[in-house]
Scaffold this motif. Sequence first.
Motif, PDB file in Angstrom:
ATOM      1  N   SER A   1       1.738  11.284 -10.275  1.00 24.79           N
ATOM      2  CA  SER A   1       0.959  12.519 -10.408  1.00 24.79           C
ATOM      3  C   SER A   1       1.897  13.727 -10.406  1.00 24.79           C
ATOM      4  O   SER A   1       1.690  14.689 -11.148  1.00 24.79           O
ATOM      5  CB  SER A   1      -0.059  12.631  -9.267  1.00 24.79           C
ATOM      6  OG  SER A   1       0.610  12.814  -8.034  1.00 24.79           O
TER       7      SER A   1
ATOM      8  N   VAL B   1       0.843  -1.208   0.000  1.00 24.33           N
ATOM      9  CA  VAL B   1       0.000   0.000   0.000  1.00 24.33           C
ATOM     10  C   VAL B   1       0.870   1.247   0.000  1.00 24.33           C
ATOM     11  O   VAL B   1       0.609   2.202  -0.742  1.00 24.33           O
ATOM     12  CB  VAL B   1      -0.953  -0.039   1.220  1.00 24.33           C
ATOM     13  CG1 VAL B   1      -1.589   1.315   1.453  1.00 24.33           C
ATOM     14  CG2 VAL B   1      -2.023  -1.092   1.018  1.00 24.33           C
ATOM     15  N   VAL B   2       1.917   1.251   0.824  1.00 27.43           N
ATOM     16  CA  VAL B   2       2.812   2.415   0.858  1.00 27.43           C
ATOM     17  C   VAL B   2       3.485   2.602  -0.495  1.00 27.43           C
ATOM     18  O   VAL B   2       3.581   3.730  -1.001  1.00 27.43           O
ATOM     19  CB  VAL B   2       3.844   2.252   1.992  1.00 27.43           C
ATOM     20  CG1 VAL B   2       4.965   3.266   1.861  1.00 27.43           C
ATOM     21  CG2 VAL B   2       3.170   2.381   3.341  1.00 27.43           C
TER      22      VAL B   2
ATOM     23  N   LEU C   1       2.325   1.664  -3.388  1.00 28.78           N
ATOM     24  CA  LEU C   1       1.304   2.133  -4.326  1.00 28.78           C
ATOM     25  C   LEU C   1       1.055   3.629  -4.144  1.00 28.78           C
ATOM     26  O   LEU C   1       0.976   4.374  -5.130  1.00 28.78           O
ATOM     27  CB  LEU C   1       0.008   1.349  -4.112  1.00 28.78           C
ATOM     28  CG  LEU C   1      -1.155   1.710  -5.033  1.00 28.78           C
ATOM     29  CD1 LEU C   1      -0.795   1.357  -6.467  1.00 28.78           C
ATOM     30  CD2 LEU C   1      -2.406   0.991  -4.616  1.00 28.78           C
ATOM     31  N   ILE C   2       0.985   4.077  -2.897  1.00 32.50           N
ATOM     32  CA  ILE C   2       0.769   5.510  -2.636  1.00 32.50           C
ATOM     33  C   ILE C   2       1.955   6.325  -3.151  1.00 32.50           C
ATOM     34  O   ILE C   2       1.779   7.360  -3.810  1.00 32.50           O
ATOM     35  CB  ILE C   2       0.534   5.745  -1.122  1.00 32.50           C
ATOM     36  CG1 ILE C   2      -0.812   5.168  -0.724  1.00 32.50           C
ATOM     37  CG2 ILE C   2       0.608   7.215  -0.775  1.00 32.50           C
ATOM     38  CD1 ILE C   2      -1.042   5.147   0.772  1.00 32.50           C
ATOM     39  N   VAL C   3       3.170   5.854  -2.886  1.00 33.89           N
ATOM     40  CA  VAL C   3       4.363   6.581  -3.342  1.00 33.89           C
ATOM     41  C   VAL C   3       4.419   6.622  -4.859  1.00 33.89           C
ATOM     42  O   VAL C   3       4.689   7.670  -5.454  1.00 33.89           O
ATOM     43  CB  VAL C   3       5.634   5.931  -2.751  1.00 33.89           C
ATOM     44  CG1 VAL C   3       6.883   6.439  -3.436  1.00 33.89           C
ATOM     45  CG2 VAL C   3       5.702   6.183  -1.261  1.00 33.89           C
TER      46      VAL C   3
ATOM     47  N   ARG D   1       1.924   6.375  -6.975  1.00 33.90           N
ATOM     48  CA  ARG D   1       0.863   7.266  -7.483  1.00 33.90           C
ATOM     49  C   ARG D   1       1.249   8.726  -7.271  1.00 33.90           C
ATOM     50  O   ARG D   1       1.021   9.567  -8.140  1.00 33.90           O
ATOM     51  CB  ARG D   1      -0.460   6.960  -6.796  1.00 33.90           C
ATOM     52  CG  ARG D   1      -1.145   5.758  -7.351  1.00 33.90           C
ATOM     53  CD  ARG D   1      -2.560   5.699  -6.866  1.00 33.90           C
ATOM     54  NE  ARG D   1      -3.279   4.672  -7.597  1.00 33.90           N
ATOM     55  CZ  ARG D   1      -4.560   4.487  -7.506  1.00 33.90           C
ATOM     56  NH1 ARG D   1      -5.271   5.246  -6.713  1.00 33.90           N
ATOM     57  NH2 ARG D   1      -5.149   3.542  -8.204  1.00 33.90           N
ATOM     58  N   HIS D   2       1.822   9.018  -6.115  1.00 30.08           N
ATOM     59  CA  HIS D   2       2.234  10.395  -5.846  1.00 30.08           C
ATOM     60  C   HIS D   2       3.311  10.834  -6.831  1.00 30.08           C
ATOM     61  O   HIS D   2       3.248  11.921  -7.391  1.00 30.08           O
ATOM     62  CB  HIS D   2       2.736  10.519  -4.407  1.00 30.08           C
ATOM     63  CG  HIS D   2       3.218  11.884  -4.066  1.00 30.08           C
ATOM     64  ND1 HIS D   2       2.367  12.953  -3.944  1.00 30.08           N
ATOM     65  CD2 HIS D   2       4.474  12.359  -3.826  1.00 30.08           C
ATOM     66  CE1 HIS D   2       3.061  14.030  -3.653  1.00 30.08           C
ATOM     67  NE2 HIS D   2       4.348  13.694  -3.573  1.00 30.08           N
TER      68      HIS D   2
END
Length: 107
Positions: free
Chosen positions: A82, A71-72, A74-76, A78-79
């Motif tokens: 973007s 999850v971390v 994936l968040i990194v 995506r960040h």
Amino acid sequence: MVLVLVVLVVLVVVLLVVLVVVLLVVLVVVLVVVLVVVLVVVLVVVLVVVLVMLLVMLVVVLIVLIVLILVVLLIVVRHLASFRWCSTQETTNYQVNWRISKKTNGS
């Protein structure tokens, strides 16, 4: 004759008492051995159950940690994606604006 009978009776009584005492000792020894065996079996079963529970807990913790890491990540990702898209978009907007201003100033 009476003396022989008395001696025989005393001998039989002594033998019976000895037999009863020996049987009681054997019974106590057998009971103690059975109790020790049962205790050892119970302890082994409890140890196996505790070890299995610990193994299951370890597997669950590892799965949770792997999921959290994913999850971390994936968040990194995506960040970062973007952020990269925004900077690319800003660069493209800047290039378009520069071309428009060049055409306007040049003509």
